[in-house]
Every structure is written in C-alpha cells, then in structure tokens.
Design a protein around this motif. Structure first.
Motif, PDB file in Angstrom:
ATOM      1  N   ASP A   1      51.084  36.569  60.681  1.00  0.00           N
ATOM      2  CA  ASP A   1      50.363  37.346  61.693  1.00  0.00           C
ATOM      3  C   ASP A   1      48.848  37.300  61.510  1.00  0.00           C
ATOM      4  OD1 ASP A   1      50.112  38.883  59.435  1.00  0.00           O
ATOM      5  OD2 ASP A   1      50.906  40.730  60.313  1.00  0.00           O
ATOM      6  N   GLY A   2      48.378  36.373  60.637  1.00  0.00           N
ATOM      7  CA  GLY A   2      46.942  36.151  60.508  1.00  0.00           C
ATOM      8  C   GLY A   2      46.227  37.004  59.490  1.00  0.00           C
ATOM      9  N   GLN A   3      46.950  37.767  58.696  1.00  0.00           N
ATOM     10  CA  GLN A   3      46.334  38.630  57.692  1.00  0.00           C
ATOM     11  C   GLN A   3      46.151  37.885  56.363  1.00  0.00           C
ATOM     12  OE1 GLN A   3      45.289  41.881  58.489  1.00  0.00           O
ATOM     13  NE2 GLN A   3      45.832  41.096  60.521  1.00  0.00           N
ATOM     14  N   ILE A   4      45.011  38.102  55.718  1.00  0.00           N
ATOM     15  CA  ILE A   4      44.798  37.546  54.376  1.00  0.00           C
ATOM     16  C   ILE A   4      45.613  38.378  53.387  1.00  0.00           C
ATOM     17  CG2 ILE A   4      43.121  37.097  52.560  1.00  0.00           C
ATOM     18  CD1 ILE A   4      40.983  36.788  54.710  1.00  0.00           C
ATOM     19  N   VAL A   5      46.479  37.703  52.619  1.00  0.00           N
ATOM     20  CA  VAL A   5      47.358  38.432  51.702  1.00  0.00           C
ATOM     21  C   VAL A   5      47.109  38.106  50.237  1.00  0.00           C
ATOM     22  CG1 VAL A   5      49.182  38.757  53.396  1.00  0.00           C
ATOM     23  CG2 VAL A   5      49.176  36.686  51.978  1.00  0.00           C
ATOM     24  N   GLY A   6      46.290  37.098  49.946  1.00  0.00           N
ATOM     25  CA  GLY A   6      46.031  36.758  48.554  1.00  0.00           C
ATOM     26  C   GLY A   6      45.145  35.538  48.445  1.00  0.00           C
ATOM     27  N   GLY A   7      44.884  35.152  47.207  1.00  0.00           N
ATOM     28  CA  GLY A   7      44.058  33.972  46.979  1.00  0.00           C
ATOM     29  C   GLY A   7      44.041  33.594  45.514  1.00  0.00           C
ATOM     30  N   HIS A   8      43.879  32.304  45.246  1.00  0.00           N
ATOM     31  CA  HIS A   8      43.881  31.806  43.874  1.00  0.00           C
ATOM     32  C   HIS A   8      42.760  30.793  43.659  1.00  0.00           C
ATOM     33  CE1 HIS A   8      47.734  33.617  42.775  1.00  0.00           C
ATOM     34  NE2 HIS A   8      48.140  33.297  43.990  1.00  0.00           N
ATOM     35  N   PRO A   9      42.061  30.882  42.522  1.00  0.00           N
ATOM     36  CA  PRO A   9      41.055  29.874  42.200  1.00  0.00           C
ATOM     37  C   PRO A   9      41.716  28.613  41.658  1.00  0.00           C
ATOM     38  CG  PRO A   9      41.231  31.432  40.397  1.00  0.00           C
ATOM     39  CD  PRO A   9      42.176  31.913  41.471  1.00  0.00           C
ATOM     40  N   PHE A  10      40.984  27.521  41.722  1.00  0.00           N
ATOM     41  CA  PHE A  10      41.452  26.259  41.146  1.00  0.00           C
ATOM     42  C   PHE A  10      40.222  25.421  40.828  1.00  0.00           C
ATOM     43  CE2 PHE A  10      43.556  22.065  41.072  1.00  0.00           C
ATOM     44  CZ  PHE A  10      44.649  22.378  40.272  1.00  0.00           C
ATOM     45  N   TYR A  11      40.406  24.425  39.965  1.00  0.00           N
ATOM     46  CA  TYR A  11      39.331  23.473  39.701  1.00  0.00           C
ATOM     47  C   TYR A  11      39.864  22.073  39.932  1.00  0.00           C
ATOM     48  CZ  TYR A  11      35.861  20.541  37.497  1.00  0.00           C
ATOM     49  OH  TYR A  11      34.930  19.560  37.274  1.00  0.00           O
ATOM     50  N   GLU A  12      39.247  21.355  40.853  1.00  0.00           N
ATOM     51  CA  GLU A  12      39.631  19.978  41.157  1.00  0.00           C
ATOM     52  C   GLU A  12      38.828  19.045  40.258  1.00  0.00           C
ATOM     53  OE1 GLU A  12      41.927  18.671  42.928  1.00  0.00           O
ATOM     54  OE2 GLU A  12      42.653  20.381  44.103  1.00  0.00           O
ATOM     55  N   GLY A  13      39.425  18.680  39.136  1.00  0.00           N
ATOM     56  CA  GLY A  13      38.743  17.829  38.169  1.00  0.00           C
ATOM     57  C   GLY A  13      39.350  16.451  38.082  1.00  0.00           C
ATOM     58  N   GLU A  14      39.698  16.037  36.859  1.00  0.00           N
ATOM     59  CA  GLU A  14      40.176  14.675  36.633  1.00  0.00           C
ATOM     60  C   GLU A  14      41.575  14.614  36.034  1.00  0.00           C
ATOM     61  OE1 GLU A  14      37.254  12.288  34.530  1.00  0.00           O
ATOM     62  OE2 GLU A  14      35.669  13.640  35.167  1.00  0.00           O
ATOM     63  N   SER A  15      42.199  15.737  35.813  1.00  0.00           N
ATOM     64  CA  SER A  15      43.505  15.752  35.175  1.00  0.00           C
ATOM     65  C   SER A  15      44.553  15.023  36.012  1.00  0.00           C
ATOM     66  CB  SER A  15      43.963  17.201  34.945  1.00  0.00           C
ATOM     67  OG  SER A  15      45.311  17.256  34.548  1.00  0.00           O
ATOM     68  N   ASN A  16      45.366  14.210  35.351  1.00  0.00           N
ATOM     69  CA  ASN A  16      46.508  13.551  35.971  1.00  0.00           C
ATOM     70  C   ASN A  16      47.657  13.617  34.975  1.00  0.00           C
ATOM     71  OD1 ASN A  16      45.473  12.153  38.578  1.00  0.00           O
ATOM     72  ND2 ASN A  16      43.928  11.671  37.041  1.00  0.00           N
ATOM     73  N   TYR A  17      48.624  14.470  35.255  1.00  0.00           N
ATOM     74  CA  TYR A  17      49.698  14.747  34.308  1.00  0.00           C
ATOM     75  C   TYR A  17      51.017  14.300  34.898  1.00  0.00           C
ATOM     76  CZ  TYR A  17      49.659  17.426  29.924  1.00  0.00           C
ATOM     77  OH  TYR A  17      49.626  17.804  28.614  1.00  0.00           O
TER      78      TYR A  17
ATOM     79  N   ILE B   1      50.674  15.469  38.513  1.00  0.00           N
ATOM     80  CA  ILE B   1      50.143  16.804  38.747  1.00  0.00           C
ATOM     81  C   ILE B   1      48.721  16.915  38.186  1.00  0.00           C
ATOM     82  CG2 ILE B   1      50.488  19.272  38.325  1.00  0.00           C
ATOM     83  CD1 ILE B   1      52.725  18.019  39.965  1.00  0.00           C
ATOM     84  N   ARG B   2      47.830  17.540  38.943  1.00  0.00           N
ATOM     85  CA  ARG B   2      46.506  17.902  38.412  1.00  0.00           C
ATOM     86  C   ARG B   2      46.637  19.274  37.771  1.00  0.00           C
ATOM     87  NH1 ARG B   2      42.114  15.726  41.563  1.00  0.00           N
ATOM     88  NH2 ARG B   2      42.483  14.131  39.974  1.00  0.00           N
ATOM     89  N   VAL B   3      46.473  19.321  36.457  1.00  0.00           N
ATOM     90  CA  VAL B   3      46.679  20.558  35.705  1.00  0.00           C
ATOM     91  C   VAL B   3      45.336  21.208  35.385  1.00  0.00           C
ATOM     92  CG1 VAL B   3      47.619  21.586  33.616  1.00  0.00           C
ATOM     93  CG2 VAL B   3      48.831  19.696  34.719  1.00  0.00           C
ATOM     94  N   CYS B   4      45.221  22.475  35.754  1.00  0.00           N
ATOM     95  CA  CYS B   4      44.021  23.275  35.500  1.00  0.00           C
ATOM     96  C   CYS B   4      44.440  24.480  34.672  1.00  0.00           C
ATOM     97  CB  CYS B   4      43.412  23.700  36.827  1.00  0.00           C
ATOM     98  SG  CYS B   4      42.090  24.920  36.703  1.00  0.00           S
ATOM     99  N   ALA B   5      43.851  24.626  33.480  1.00  0.00           N
ATOM    100  CA  ALA B   5      44.226  25.718  32.579  1.00  0.00           C
ATOM    101  C   ALA B   5      43.074  26.713  32.479  1.00  0.00           C
ATOM    102  CB  ALA B   5      44.561  25.160  31.200  1.00  0.00           C
ATOM    103  N   PHE B   6      43.370  27.967  32.861  1.00  0.00           N
ATOM    104  CA  PHE B   6      42.363  29.023  32.824  1.00  0.00           C
ATOM    105  C   PHE B   6      42.423  29.740  31.477  1.00  0.00           C
ATOM    106  CE2 PHE B   6      43.017  28.421  37.364  1.00  0.00           C
ATOM    107  CZ  PHE B   6      41.718  28.417  37.844  1.00  0.00           C
ATOM    108  N   PRO B   7      41.323  29.746  30.701  1.00  0.00           N
ATOM    109  CA  PRO B   7      41.327  30.355  29.361  1.00  0.00           C
ATOM    110  C   PRO B   7      41.532  31.864  29.415  1.00  0.00           C
ATOM    111  CG  PRO B   7      39.385  28.962  29.708  1.00  0.00           C
ATOM    112  CD  PRO B   7      40.017  29.165  31.040  1.00  0.00           C
ATOM    113  N   LYS B   8      42.330  32.362  28.480  1.00  0.00           N
ATOM    114  CA  LYS B   8      42.544  33.798  28.333  1.00  0.00           C
ATOM    115  C   LYS B   8      41.981  34.282  27.000  1.00  0.00           C
ATOM    116  CE  LYS B   8      44.387  34.362  32.280  1.00  0.00           C
ATOM    117  NZ  LYS B   8      43.628  35.105  33.305  1.00  0.00           N
ATOM    118  N   ASP B   9      42.468  33.719  25.911  1.00  0.00           N
ATOM    119  CA  ASP B   9      41.995  34.071  24.570  1.00  0.00           C
ATOM    120  C   ASP B   9      41.903  32.776  23.789  1.00  0.00           C
ATOM    121  OD1 ASP B   9      41.301  35.268  22.217  1.00  0.00           O
ATOM    122  OD2 ASP B   9      43.267  36.144  21.809  1.00  0.00           O
ATOM    123  N   VAL B  10      40.697  32.208  23.695  1.00  0.00           N
ATOM    124  CA  VAL B  10      40.559  30.860  23.141  1.00  0.00           C
ATOM    125  C   VAL B  10      39.460  30.793  22.084  1.00  0.00           C
ATOM    126  CG1 VAL B  10      41.362  29.810  25.285  1.00  0.00           C
ATOM    127  CG2 VAL B  10      38.907  30.079  24.908  1.00  0.00           C
TER     128      VAL B  10
END
Length: 260
Positions: free
Chosen positions: A70-86, A141-150
């Motif tokens: 129905d056209g409502q924004i319900v969420g969103g996710h960040p990503f990084y388009e880099g060089e990973s090829n998995y 797959i392009r894999v993007c890992a978001f750091p939590k505790d590194v």
C-alpha cells in the motif's frame, strides 16, 4: 531495521548505518532518512508483494528501503557494495521471524574447501533469484560484514594476543548464529558470525548523501574475501593493509549470479 520498532533499537543496530556513513541517533532520524532517500532510489518489485528501493552512491554505500503493497515505508537496511565474491552452496532461504515480510535470510555452505556454514540476511531477498531456485544450488554472493565487537591490529602477533584472537584463528569463520553457548542449535539460524582475517585492502570512503567518511576493508578469509565497512570513530587509528581484524559481525549478502 524495522521502521515501527526503531524507538527500541539499541545503539549497536544504529552502528550498522554509521558503518557506511549514515549517522543515526533516533527513530525519527531513521524515518526521515528513508523518506528522503526513497525519492532518489531505484525501485525493484518483490515477488511477495511490495517493493524494495535502493539508494546507492559512488562510495559503495547503499540503503535498501522496504515499501509495503500500500506504499508505506516499513523498514530499511544498509549495505556496502564492494568487491567481495563468495561462492556458496545455498541450502535454505527463509523469512526473518523478527522482521518485516520483506526481510529474509539465507543458510549456505562455503564452497572453497572449508565446508563452513554461512548465514546472512539479504537486503533485497524477495526480489532476487535466490528465492526462485530450488535448493540446494550454487551461487556467487557479495558478503558484507558489519562489525559488532572487533579488534583491529597491525600484526598477527598483536591480533593473536587480542580478545578476538583468542576466539578463532586467522581466516576463520564461525557461524555463531547457528548454535547457542551450550551447543544447542538455533533454528532458524541467525546471520551472526565470528570472523578473523587479514586486511588486503583499505579505503577511506565518503558517503555521497551525508558527507560522512567511513573505512571500507576487504578482508581475506578461508572461503574468500569479505567486505567490512566500519565507521572512523569505531577504530582508534586507520587500519592498514596486511593488518588483521576479527570479532563478531552481523553478516549481510546479495546475490551476484549462479555457479554451474
């Protein structure tokens, strides 16, 4: 991130956005960001109703916005388009029970000899060929890992002496979202992993929308290279090539193609 739950989202969730240059400190800022970027985004229909809208700039920073039928924004996710090829053998594609209908996750096994499971969420899952194919199948797959505790270290010796170095060896991926501390399985699996690897590339990028800078790392693991975006304020000094990074990550991935 789900729009109607952001008021309760912890800072570590907001950090995923700052890793690619979107500084967020409140649910209202998140809402305004999605509404602003939706007008600049490329829209893709979902197979299950609704659509995804992707904003991406020259830095590789991306934001996948979810729009309901129905056209409502319900969420969103960040990503990084880099060089990973998995290369993965995809065994399972499933809904995220804690997210929106447009959220989803993938369980696969790394093809490059180690046979290790890898679980990731995918910001445009229900518009990608990942949901059209019969499992199992092989995919890139392009894999993007978001750091939590590194830990970010300059030498292998420094890394081995760090808290992260005591968790796993260089190059390792431990699918921590597949089991509980006592060893019981988590079902459905979660897109969490303990990762350690050598940094093969370091770039300082600037988000084209916010002007905020972030580091983009390409990290070697046993299964291939992973993109790791990280906010400047999350590290004490600039990471270096042939340095090391390791710790806990939220793993995201996007389909690039099928492997025959």
């Amino acid at each position: 991130m789900v729009l109607n739950r952001t008021a309760d989202c912890p800072p570590k969730t907001m950090s995923d956005f700052s890793a690619v240059g979107f500084k967020l400190e409140s649910a209202e800022e998140f809402r305004v960001l999605l509404e602003t970027l939706l007008a600049r985004a490329k829209r893709l229909p979902s197979f299950i109703g609704g659509e995804y809208a992707c904003y991406q700039d020259a830095s590789g920073s991306a934001l996948w916005i979810q729009v309901s039928p129905d056209g409502q924004i319900v969420g969103g996710h960040p990503f990084y388009e880099g060089e990973s090829n998995y290369a993965l053998d995809v065994h399972r594609v499933y809904e995220d029970e804690e997210g929106t209908p447009l959220d989803g996750q993938v369980y696969g096994v790394i093809k490059a000899g180690c046979g290790c499971p890898l679980v990731f969420d995918s910001p445009n899952l229900w518009s990608s060929p990942l949901v059209e194919k019969e499992c199992p199948f092989s995919a890139l797959i392009r894999v993007c890992a978001f750091p939590k505790d590194v830990s970010v270290c300059k030498t292998l010796e420094e890394f081995q002496a760090s808290p992260s170095g005591s968790l796993c060896a260089e190059g390792a991926i431990i699918p921590s979202g597949t089991f509980k501390p006592g060893g019981d399985k988590i079902d459905p699996p979660k897109p969490w992993a303990i990762i350690a690897g050598r940094i093969k590339k370091v770039q300082c990028k600037q988000n084209g929308f916010s002007g905020m800078k972030f580091y983009a790392l390409l990290v070697d693991t046993l299964g291939g290279s992973i993109d790791v975006p990280i906010a400047l304020e999350a590290v004490k000094e600039r990471p270096i090539i042939n340095g090391y990074i390791g710790g806990s990550f939220l793993v995201s991935g996007r389909y690039l193609g099928t492997i025959d």
